[in-house]
Scaffold this motif. Structure first.
Motif, short mmCIF file in Angstrom:
data_model
loop_
_atom_site.label_atom_id
_atom_site.label_comp_id
_atom_site.label_asym_id
_atom_site.label_seq_id
_atom_site.Cartn_x
_atom_site.Cartn_y
_atom_site.Cartn_z
N PHE A 95 -6.22 -9.31 12.15
CA PHE A 95 -5.99 -10.02 10.97
C PHE A 95 -7.11 -10.06 10.19
O PHE A 95 -7.14 -9.97 8.82
N GLU A 103 -7.61 -8.80 6.43
CA GLU A 103 -8.21 -9.71 5.09
C GLU A 103 -9.53 -9.02 4.70
O GLU A 103 -9.60 -8.93 3.41
N LYS A 127 -9.65 -7.91 0.55
CA LYS A 127 -10.70 -8.27 -0.36
C LYS A 127 -11.30 -6.95 -1.15
O LYS A 127 -11.81 -6.98 -2.14
N SER A 173 -3.25 -12.59 -2.15
CA SER A 173 -3.95 -11.86 -0.82
C SER A 173 -3.45 -12.99 0.34
O SER A 173 -3.12 -12.35 1.33
N ASP A 174 -3.49 -14.16 -0.03
CA ASP A 174 -3.36 -15.30 1.18
C ASP A 174 -1.69 -15.02 1.54
O ASP A 174 -1.43 -15.22 2.67
N LEU A 209 -1.47 -12.17 3.76
CA LEU A 209 -1.82 -12.42 4.97
C LEU A 209 -1.15 -13.33 6.00
O LEU A 209 -0.88 -12.78 6.88
N LYS A 257 1.01 -12.63 9.47
CA LYS A 257 0.74 -13.30 10.59
C LYS A 257 2.25 -14.09 11.19
O LYS A 257 2.37 -14.16 12.27
#
Length: 637
Positions: free
Chosen positions: A28, A32, A36, A93-94, A97, A101
């Motif tokens: 992860f 991430e 970015k 992006s969050d 991600l 997960k």
């Protein structure tokens, strides 16, 4: 001890969980960092989203995000995940991600393209083999040897003893893969080695500073060699020197042999000497035998005595070669062609015991099998194939389908009313009555009666109309089809006749709250209605046919709404029957009846006999359908 074992096991499990969590955290962290890095060229990843979804597929959800924020994505269509989430003031992006997960997904980055797939745990690297440390010790001063062995390699044990004692321990060539066990504590070297050999059915012979470890069967081989020496020079027709073995020469190169617990090699050598047969032993047959064979040929004798063992024989240039079946010179290769069956499924039919130590390959072009192995095993397989390679009957099945439908409809009554526009006059009077009278027609008819005596009926309003109906419909439909099916004995054959109708399914998906986007998908789906017949015939020895018959019929019914899928009604049955060759049977009873009786009219007047036809409108409909199936099997060889 048990408590210590439980603590150790718990420690191992916790360590494994920590390692897995660390690997997931690294993955992860990599995703991430990649997001970015990609956000520098794709600013849509930094934008915030406000959306709420329920039951949307992961493909549609990510595609909606990519469309709204100008991103390039690809989602594996095999992922079966449905999103139920509410996001507020979160970056793209969050969100991505979080999805990785939450649903155990991975992202591959190719330029500006993000490819989403289900995460698979990479295989573990194989651990290096660490040889087992042997518990062997030797005292040079006392010449004492100690060992604690449990299912250890004899080769490794001999090597370790030689290295520690500097005394050469030599193995027989056929003991390289021998496994030994034993426990000795502080015993003289020769005694400890002898006890190890005794515990594992071995013998130790000392030759100077060399200790030779050999199989215990060597004594039997030596005895066989001694017996062979005793037999050499023996005259034909006399009893063997071994009192438990008697060999008698018969006429025509036939022998009678009687043996009781005699080594097999002694019997083979004795009979070969009696018949003056040339033979060569690649390896001596081991074990003893008890037998009585009377007036048998030499080939029959070898077949009987070697049957069920690991040894066989083969004739080359009038020399009988005897040895283990797996030896190169004793193997045979043959091509066996089938005449009446295909080889596609024949391998599954050969018993596993027959296929042992025989390599079998298919030769589709010749419809044959290539057999390679010991000759007796090959002959067994050939005999088995010869028994099952028989002519398989084919069954021709004539199917006659008769679908009988009968309908009867009766409609009667008079309708009168006032409409926006006069009805158009006209219609049929014969053979049924279905006639409409407009305002002008009715007034003309009334005018013919006015002025006769004191009769004055007046006129009807301009928008008045009259409809008279009296008709009866009868219909008979007799549909008939005669398909012909053919199949091999014991295999199914299927007939299907039907039709397909389609209906439109529309799905609306709303993505976003402040700036909602409506995604509309349309898909045509099909519904089938058919008549299917499945027949599995089995032919018996007296030319009778046992058939397993399955019939299923389905029809469409009216739709509950214009956009709804059509309804369906199903009739089916299964049956096991037995008939003679070319005998026809009837399968019937699939019958459907329906009756409909409806009407409208004035209260009370519509129920009075005779005059009720003037004050009511009635429709009565009866229908009946019956499916009959005739089946006739014909056996063809």
């Amino acid at each position: 001890m048990k408590k210590h074992f439980r603590i150790s096991l718990l420690t191992i499990i916790c360590s494994l969980f920590i390692l897995v969590a660390a690997a997931q955290q690294d993955r992860f962290g990599r995703i991430e960092a990649e997001l970015k890095n990609l956000a520098q060229t794709s600013p849509g990843l930094k934008e915030t989203v406000e959306l709420s979804v329920t039951g949307v597929s992961i493909q549609e959800f990510i595609r909606g995000l990519a469309t709204a924020h100008n991103l390039n994505v690809s989602v594996d269509p095999s992922i079966k995940i449905y999103v139920v989430n509410n996001f507020y003031d979160a970056t793209v992006s969050d969100v991505l991600l979080f999805l990785c997960k939450q649903h155990n997904m991975d992202i591959s980055f190719i330029g500006s393209i993000m490819s989403f797939s289900k995460y698979s745990v990479p295989p573990e690297e194989p651990k290096a083999y660490v040889p087992k440390k042997l518990k062997i010790s030797y005292n040079n001063q006392t010449d004492f040897l100690s060992f604690d062995l449990k299912k250890d390699s004899l080769f490794a044990v001999a090597k370790e003893i030689t290295a520690k004692s500097l005394k050469n321990v030599v193995l027989s060539p056929d003991l390289e893969n021998k496994i030994v066990s034993g426990y000795i504590q502080n015993r003289p070297f020769a005694d400890a080695l002898d006890k190890l050999a005794f515990a594992n059915d071995l013998v130790v012979n000392q030759d100077g500073n060399f200790y030779l470890i050999e199989p215990n069967e060597r004594e039997t081989v030596a005895g066989a060699a001694t017996a062979q020496g005793r037999k050499s020079g023996r005259q034909p027709g006399v009893t063997a020197d071994n009192e438990n073995l008697t060999i008698k020469l018969e006429t025509g190169e036939r022998i009678t042999v009687q043996a009781f617990d005699v080594p097999v090699v002694d019997v083979v050598q004795g009979v070969s000497a009696e018949l003056f047969k040339n033979y060569f032993l690649f390896s001596e047959p081991k074990g003893n035998t008890t037998l009585y064979i009377e007036n048998a040929t030499y080939d029959d004798f070898l077949t009987y005595i070697l049957n069920g063992s690991d040894y066989t024989y083969k004739i080359e240039d009038n020399v009988y070669l005897v040895g283990e079946r797996k030896l190169e010179r004793l193997r045979a290769t043959e091509i066996v062609s089938l005449q009446n069956r295909t080889i596609e499924t024949i391998l599954d039919k050969i018993p596993a015991e027959l296929k042992q130590d025989v390599d079998i390959q298919e030769f589709i072009e010749l419809n044959a099998l290539i057999l390679s192995g010991s000759l007796p095993k090959i002959n067994e397989i050939k005999n088995f194939l010869r028994d099952i390679d028989r002519l398989v009957p084919m069954v021709m099945i004539d199917v006659m389908i008769v679908d009988y439908k009968k309908t009867r409809t009766l409609s009667t009554g008079i309708k009168m009313g006032v409409g926006e526009a006069p009805a158009k006059p006209g219609g049929t009077i014969w053979p049924n009555v279905d006639f409409n009278l407009s305002t002008e027609s009715i007034n003309d008819l009334i005018g013919k009666f006015n002025g006769i005596g004191f009769i004055n009926l007046g006129k009807v309003t301009p928008e008045f109309y009259l409809s008279i109906q009296a008709l009866e419909d009868d219909g008979i439909l007799n549909a008939r089809s005669t398909p012909r099916l053919a199949t091999i004995n014991g295999h199914e054959t299927t007939l299907s006749i039907g039709e397909t109708e389609y209906y439109l399914e529309t799905q609306n998906t709303v993505i976003g709250t402040q700036n909602p986007q409506n995604v509309v998908t349309q898909q045509y789906k099909s519904v089938n209605a058919d008549l299917s017949i499945t027949i599995k015939p089995i032919v018996s020895g007296d030319d009778q046919v046992t058939m397993e018959i399955s019939v299923k019929q389905s029809d469409f019914t009216a739709r509950i709404s214009p956009n709804a899928p059509p309804g369906s009604v199903t009739r089916d049955f299964k049956s096991f029957i037995r008939v003679k060759d070319q005998e026809m049977i009837l399968l019937g009873g699939l019958e459907e009846k329906s009756s409909e009786n409806s009407g409208s009219g004035l209260p009370l007047l519509s129920r009075i006999p005779i005059i009720k036809w003037l004050f009511s409108n009635r429709t009565k409909k009866d229908s009946k359908s019956q499916l009959n199936i005739f089946i006739k099997p014909t056996i063809i060889y």
